[in-house]
Design an enzyme around this catalytic site. Structure first.
Site, PDB file in Angstrom:
ATOM      1  N   LYS A  38      30.650  34.659  30.193  1.00  0.00           N
ATOM      2  CA  LYS A  38      29.299  35.251  30.122  1.00  0.00           C
ATOM      3  C   LYS A  38      28.435  34.465  29.141  1.00  0.00           C
ATOM      4  O   LYS A  38      27.279  34.162  29.425  1.00  0.00           O
ATOM      5  CB  LYS A  38      29.391  36.716  29.663  1.00  0.00           C
ATOM      6  N   HIS A  78      48.660  38.697  60.581  1.00  0.00           N
ATOM      7  CA  HIS A  78      48.278  37.497  61.328  1.00  0.00           C
ATOM      8  C   HIS A  78      47.625  36.465  60.408  1.00  0.00           C
ATOM      9  O   HIS A  78      46.912  35.587  60.874  1.00  0.00           O
ATOM     10  CB  HIS A  78      47.343  37.893  62.476  1.00  0.00           C
ATOM     11  N   GLU A 130      42.341  42.814  35.536  1.00  0.00           N
ATOM     12  CA  GLU A 130      41.498  42.808  34.333  1.00  0.00           C
ATOM     13  C   GLU A 130      42.098  43.687  33.228  1.00  0.00           C
ATOM     14  O   GLU A 130      41.853  43.469  32.048  1.00  0.00           O
ATOM     15  CB  GLU A 130      40.075  43.285  34.686  1.00  0.00           C
TER      16      GLU A 130
HETATM   17  O1  LIG Z   1      29.366  47.937  34.391  1.00  0.00           O
HETATM   18  P1  LIG Z   1      28.976  46.676  33.719  1.00  0.00           P
HETATM   19  O2  LIG Z   1      28.855  46.817  32.241  1.00  0.00           O
HETATM   20  O3  LIG Z   1      27.745  46.082  34.329  1.00  0.00           O
HETATM   21  O4  LIG Z   1      30.133  45.620  33.923  1.00  0.00           O
HETATM   22  C1  LIG Z   1      30.504  45.123  35.189  1.00  0.00           C
HETATM   23  C2  LIG Z   1      31.872  44.523  35.117  1.00  0.00           C
HETATM   24  O5  LIG Z   1      31.892  43.443  34.198  1.00  0.00           O
HETATM   25  C3  LIG Z   1      33.080  43.485  33.406  1.00  0.00           C
HETATM   26  O6  LIG Z   1      32.717  43.918  32.137  1.00  0.00           O
HETATM   27  C4  LIG Z   1      33.686  42.124  33.232  1.00  0.00           C
HETATM   28  O7  LIG Z   1      34.136  41.616  34.422  1.00  0.00           O
HETATM   29  C5  LIG Z   1      33.963  44.501  34.112  1.00  0.00           C
HETATM   30  O8  LIG Z   1      34.915  45.073  33.277  1.00  0.00           O
HETATM   31  C6  LIG Z   1      32.944  45.476  34.614  1.00  0.00           C
HETATM   32  O9  LIG Z   1      33.438  46.336  35.615  1.00  0.00           O
END
Ligand SMILES: O=P(O)(O)OC[C@H]1O[C@](O)(CO)[C@@H](O)[C@@H]1O
Length: 417
Positions: free
Chosen positions: A406, A293, A267
């Site tokens: 999202k 394995h 990420e």
């Molecule tokens: O801590 P938050 O804001 O809930 O985000 C959870 C996760 O979602 C992300 O923003 C996107 O995957 C990550 O960087 C982060 O760790």
């Protein structure tokens, strides 16, 4: 203690010398951003934050009744605590992670828990992550239904110090809430209350963990020859044309560590760089000896498209002898040996076999699977990632690529009404 071994990568010292300027420049440009909170470099200072540690300890001592700890969070809000708690839980408090949205395991968990003995910790830097808020809503209803007004004592929040829906909710309800410093991003937050709070309930040695992380900070800033994170960053940089980076850990206790590393690496670094090119390598989690394995056949004879890092402990905390068994002479080579000897032999043999198979491989030796060494390792990997961000011309601290998914999820939910 953390030690880098590059015995199967001849020419590494020369490469280090050849890249001296570029590496020192990368470090300088990273450190130049340190004063600017928007650069999200607060993770560098977390190991020094003794005040937060004291507050967490006070909270832990005030709540001795906790037998089950439910952490609701996802990504950086769960992977670090999970990795460390699995390794260092000394207290016997049972941990449960709601880092998914599958209804059946949530219902199963609710059926098994006693609300009077359960502490729920909702963790989210943004305070707006759908998976986390959904889990919180269910647990809130469950706590209120069983405990009435006492529910507040059973819910603790870890989130942004000022902003976000979770902070606003905690304030409205007068809940205990620990801050994730503004300048610390989720995947760099394991040494903030995100990790320290659950680990305090797990009875882990937090002083040793932070001491190890401080050692990583020291080596990050050391002259190039002693700067372990600059060296491992260079290894990844030199092999950036290989699409796969295997992170293989020889410790059952650290079985969740590779997943934490995958998020940190992928990420942070899988991005469009400042020149508009897609960059990044794909981290693949692996566990020794289990994956000998499962995955090692591919690692040994499949495409030569990988850089492998093996994390190998040098000594056990406790060992266990393999006793002799009459009638099982086929296993006599094992009798009288210890489990750690077996583990070490397998790790060393795999290391050699991978190198002889033509793969690019190096080892990180951990003196022991201890909080000190693992704190050092995790902070080391954060420095490695930050240095790579500079070398690859990407911002290692944002994640623009996850936003569209999202937004589309929200749109789908709205359509369904
Ligand atoms: O801590 P938050 O804001 O809930 O985000 C959870 C996760 O979602 C992300 O923003 C996107 O995957 C990550 O960087 C982060 O760790």
């Amino acid at each position: 203690m953390l030690r880098l071994d590059t015995r199967y990568l001849p020419g590494f010292s020369e490469a280090l010398e050849a890249h001296r300027e570029a590496l020192l420049r990368a470090r300088e440009s990273l450190l130049a951003k340190r004063g600017d909170k928007a650069q999200m470099l607060g993770w560098m200072d977390l190991p020094e934050d003794t005040e937060t540690l004291r507050e967490i300890r006070r909270y832990r001592e005030a709540n001795p009744w906790v037998e089950d700890f439910v952490l609701i969070g996802i990504g950086g809000s769960a992977l670090g605590p999970k990795a460390l708690e699995a390794a260092f839980n000394e207290s016997g408090v049972r941990f449960h992670y709601l880092d998914h949205v599958e209804p059946e395991p949530i219902k199963r968990l609710l059926r098994t828990l006693d609300p009077r003995k359960t502490l729920v910790n909702a963790v989210s830097k943004s305070g707006s992550t759908a998976e986390t808020l959904a889990g919180l809503a269910v647990f809130l209803k469950w706590l209120k239904g069983h405990l009435g007004e006492d529910w507040r004592r059973h819910l603790v929040v870890t989130t942004d110090p000022k902003e976000g829906p979770l902070r606003a909710f905690a304030e409205r309800e007068g809940l205990k809430a620990f801050p994730i410093p503004k300048e610390v991003g989720g995947r760099f937050s394991v040494l903030s209350p995100v990790g320290l709070l659950p680990l305090a309930f797990a009875g882990a040695d937090l002083d040793a963990l932070l001491m190890g992380a401080r050692k990583a900070n020291e080596t990050a800033l050391a002259p190039l020859e002693e700067s372990l994170p600059l060296k491992t960053a260079l290894l990844l940089h030199l092999h950036r044309h290989l699409p796969v980076h295997v992170f293989m850990v020889y410790s059952e206790r650290l079985s969740h560590l590779p997943s934490w590393f995958v998020q940190l690496h992928d990420e942070s670094l899988g991005k469009v760089n400042r020149q508009g090119q897609r960059v990044g390598t794909t981290a693949v989690p692996a566990l020794g000896p289990k994956d000998q394995h499962a995955q090692v056949q591919l690692f040994r004879e499949g495409p030569l498209d990988k850089l492998l890092a093996l994390v190998i402990p040098e000594t056990p905390l406790e060992d266990l002898e393999i006793p002799e068994v009459e009638g099982l002479e086929a296993a006599s080579f094992l009798f009288g040996k210890s489990f750690f000897q077996l583990l070490k032999a397998e790790a060393e043999a795999t290391y050699q076999a991978l190198a002889e198979g033509g793969q690019r491989v190096y080892a990180l030796y951990l003196s022991q699977v201890s909080p000190y060494a693992v704190g050092w390792l995790m902070q080391h990997l954060m420095w490695q990632t930050a240095f790579l961000g500079e070398l690859w011309g990407v911002n290692a601290f944002d994640q623009p690529g996850v936003e569209l998914g999202k937004r589309l999820t929200l749109a789908l939910l709205r359509q369904e009404g």
